[in-house]
Scaffold this motif. Sequence first.
Motif, PDB file in Angstrom:
ATOM      1  N   TYR A 204      28.380 -17.398  -4.277  1.00  0.00           N
ATOM      2  CA  TYR A 204      29.358 -16.478  -4.984  1.00  0.00           C
ATOM      3  C   TYR A 204      30.696 -16.228  -4.246  1.00  0.00           C
ATOM      4  CZ  TYR A 204      30.929 -12.706  -8.312  1.00  0.00           C
ATOM      5  OH  TYR A 204      31.783 -11.916  -9.083  1.00  0.00           O
ATOM      6  N   PHE A 205      30.113 -15.512  -2.941  1.00  0.00           N
ATOM      7  CA  PHE A 205      31.070 -15.156  -2.169  1.00  0.00           C
ATOM      8  C   PHE A 205      31.729 -15.759  -1.170  1.00  0.00           C
ATOM      9  CE2 PHE A 205      29.380 -10.612  -3.343  1.00  0.00           C
ATOM     10  CZ  PHE A 205      30.358 -10.135  -3.881  1.00  0.00           C
ATOM     11  N   THR A 206      30.921 -16.765  -0.599  1.00  0.00           N
ATOM     12  CA  THR A 206      31.132 -17.384   0.575  1.00  0.00           C
ATOM     13  C   THR A 206      31.874 -18.859   0.485  1.00  0.00           C
ATOM     14  OG1 THR A 206      28.938 -18.531   1.210  1.00  0.00           O
ATOM     15  CG2 THR A 206      29.493 -16.294   1.993  1.00  0.00           C
ATOM     16  N   SER A 265      27.569 -20.744   2.672  1.00  0.00           N
ATOM     17  CA  SER A 265      26.437 -20.330   3.791  1.00  0.00           C
ATOM     18  C   SER A 265      25.745 -19.337   3.065  1.00  0.00           C
ATOM     19  CB  SER A 265      27.154 -20.177   5.029  1.00  0.00           C
ATOM     20  OG  SER A 265      28.012 -19.058   4.909  1.00  0.00           O
ATOM     21  N   TYR A 266      24.604 -18.996   4.155  1.00  0.00           N
ATOM     22  CA  TYR A 266      23.597 -17.988   3.745  1.00  0.00           C
ATOM     23  C   TYR A 266      23.544 -16.923   4.771  1.00  0.00           C
ATOM     24  CZ  TYR A 266      21.800 -21.304   0.163  1.00  0.00           C
ATOM     25  OH  TYR A 266      21.555 -21.782  -1.042  1.00  0.00           O
ATOM     26  N   PRO A 267      24.760 -16.131   4.834  1.00  0.00           N
ATOM     27  CA  PRO A 267      24.582 -15.503   5.989  1.00  0.00           C
ATOM     28  C   PRO A 267      23.770 -13.807   6.010  1.00  0.00           C
ATOM     29  CG  PRO A 267      26.722 -15.079   4.755  1.00  0.00           C
ATOM     30  CD  PRO A 267      26.054 -16.299   4.354  1.00  0.00           C
ATOM     31  N   ASN A 268      23.704 -13.562   4.576  1.00  0.00           N
ATOM     32  CA  ASN A 268      22.711 -12.333   4.562  1.00  0.00           C
ATOM     33  C   ASN A 268      21.225 -12.708   4.732  1.00  0.00           C
ATOM     34  OD1 ASN A 268      24.321 -10.047   3.013  1.00  0.00           O
ATOM     35  ND2 ASN A 268      24.968 -12.234   2.075  1.00  0.00           N
ATOM     36  N   HIS A 269      20.873 -14.126   4.395  1.00  0.00           N
ATOM     37  CA  HIS A 269      19.611 -14.461   4.815  1.00  0.00           C
ATOM     38  C   HIS A 269      19.516 -14.754   6.455  1.00  0.00           C
ATOM     39  CE1 HIS A 269      19.170 -15.145   0.521  1.00  0.00           C
ATOM     40  NE2 HIS A 269      17.529 -15.100   0.625  1.00  0.00           N
ATOM     41  N   MET A 270      20.463 -15.238   6.798  1.00  0.00           N
ATOM     42  CA  MET A 270      20.451 -15.536   8.233  1.00  0.00           C
ATOM     43  C   MET A 270      20.181 -14.400   9.104  1.00  0.00           C
ATOM     44  SD  MET A 270      23.607 -16.587  10.666  1.00  0.00           S
ATOM     45  CE  MET A 270      24.462 -14.902  10.100  1.00  0.00           C
ATOM     46  N   ILE A 271      20.873 -13.320   8.751  1.00  0.00           N
ATOM     47  CA  ILE A 271      20.635 -12.032   9.522  1.00  0.00           C
ATOM     48  C   ILE A 271      19.277 -11.527   9.086  1.00  0.00           C
ATOM     49  CG2 ILE A 271      21.416  -9.627   9.813  1.00  0.00           C
ATOM     50  CD1 ILE A 271      24.282 -10.754   9.025  1.00  0.00           C
ATOM     51  N   GLU A 272      18.789 -11.264   7.823  1.00  0.00           N
ATOM     52  CA  GLU A 272      17.501 -10.717   7.408  1.00  0.00           C
ATOM     53  C   GLU A 272      16.435 -11.541   8.129  1.00  0.00           C
ATOM     54  OE1 GLU A 272      14.456  -9.206   6.376  1.00  0.00           O
ATOM     55  OE2 GLU A 272      14.649 -11.462   5.678  1.00  0.00           O
ATOM     56  N   HIS A 273      16.550 -12.814   8.276  1.00  0.00           N
ATOM     57  CA  HIS A 273      15.359 -13.423   8.763  1.00  0.00           C
ATOM     58  C   HIS A 273      14.975 -12.947  10.288  1.00  0.00           C
ATOM     59  CE1 HIS A 273      15.600 -17.679   6.167  1.00  0.00           C
ATOM     60  NE2 HIS A 273      15.185 -16.512   5.516  1.00  0.00           N
ATOM     61  N   SER A 274      15.948 -12.473  11.045  1.00  0.00           N
ATOM     62  CA  SER A 274      15.683 -11.676  12.276  1.00  0.00           C
ATOM     63  C   SER A 274      14.865 -10.430  12.000  1.00  0.00           C
ATOM     64  CB  SER A 274      16.982 -11.599  12.960  1.00  0.00           C
ATOM     65  OG  SER A 274      17.428 -13.038  13.406  1.00  0.00           O
ATOM     66  N   LEU A 275      15.286  -9.775  11.073  1.00  0.00           N
ATOM     67  CA  LEU A 275      14.727  -8.365  10.690  1.00  0.00           C
ATOM     68  C   LEU A 275      12.984  -8.848  10.421  1.00  0.00           C
ATOM     69  CD1 LEU A 275      17.328  -6.530   8.672  1.00  0.00           C
ATOM     70  CD2 LEU A 275      17.090  -6.825  11.197  1.00  0.00           C
TER      71      LEU A 275
END
Length: 382
Positions: A204-206, A265-275
Amino acid sequence: MDNFTFFNPTQVEFGKGKEQFIGQHLAEHGIKKVLLCYGSDRIKRDGLFAVVSKSLSERGIQFVECGGIVSNPVLSKVREAIGLARSQQVEAILSVGGGSVLDSSKAIAAGVRYDGDVWDLFIGKASIEGAMPIFDILTLAATGSEMNNGAVVTNEATQEKFAIGSVHTYPKVSIVNPALMKTVSRDYLVYSAADIIAHSIEGYFTAKEQPQLHSRLVEAIINTVIETTETLLADPENYNARAEFAWAATQALNGLIYAGTAGFSYPNHMIEHSLSALFNVPHGAGLSVVMPAWMKWYHSRNPAQFQRFAQYVFGVDTAEQGIAALEKWFDKIGTPTRLSQLGITEADLPRTIENVLGNAKWFGVAEIYTRDVVTTILKSAL
């Protein structure tokens, strides 16, 4: 609208009592022996295991138990289950649980049909050429895994959380009975709400090409999640609210809202996967922290869409007001919005940033998500 191919072969059986017919569905596919995957023994205490085993036995279907699959599923358990499936010569995988169990089941199904180590499929060393048939009974609505081909697993040794997906890893039949979800804890209900919203907003956003129809569908999904979450927090027994919540979760990631969308793309998932990989935080809890921080950094790249989100989801005027409203709603329902709430401090940022940069390469967005950008986003989430 971009050109697209929409393919989703999963049969969804939705509603009360549908789990009683799992044996029939397996029999219709000629299955005689399954690996029954689940998480905790809760399914035995609440009677679901008895219902499933009875349905299987009535159809002459044997099963081998594989319990103990954890939230944020891990590679070691997938490898263990692959060995069990091979030694017991099962013909299919039956997942009874939430998205973590189903993701593990998909990895197991693909891994059994691959001669090498299953992690090869996650890192691109090999492709998925086949998988065992997958069936599931869902007990938690969040990931949408019941109607998609994706699976995410963490490699504990390398602290990498990666995904697979293939035409071979769609479930054959998914049973979604919202009544089985009424015992979901308050925490995991709100974490699930954040997960569904994250699935909805990535494209939706990217996206460079975003059909109006899909924007409206996304807004409908998010508004439904907001309304039903608040209803369920007040009245956990409300079946209709739980049913709409569950179907919204499925719609958020079954491919429909991404058909005709391009350049996303999936930037929120990309960052969260590290958490999740580094700190084992619940996926949805990590996403509710990442999303507002990412949105504050990203919104100037797509101001019209962020203003639309503000207007149609929260009834406010500006992008900044919409982001603030989402963060306020997360605070209201009790899902985290700061890294500190997850026990992650500024001292943890260097290794978190390094892990995210590795994910950025895997997700194919390393040119956008540089060290400076990732640092900015994570610092704003402290």
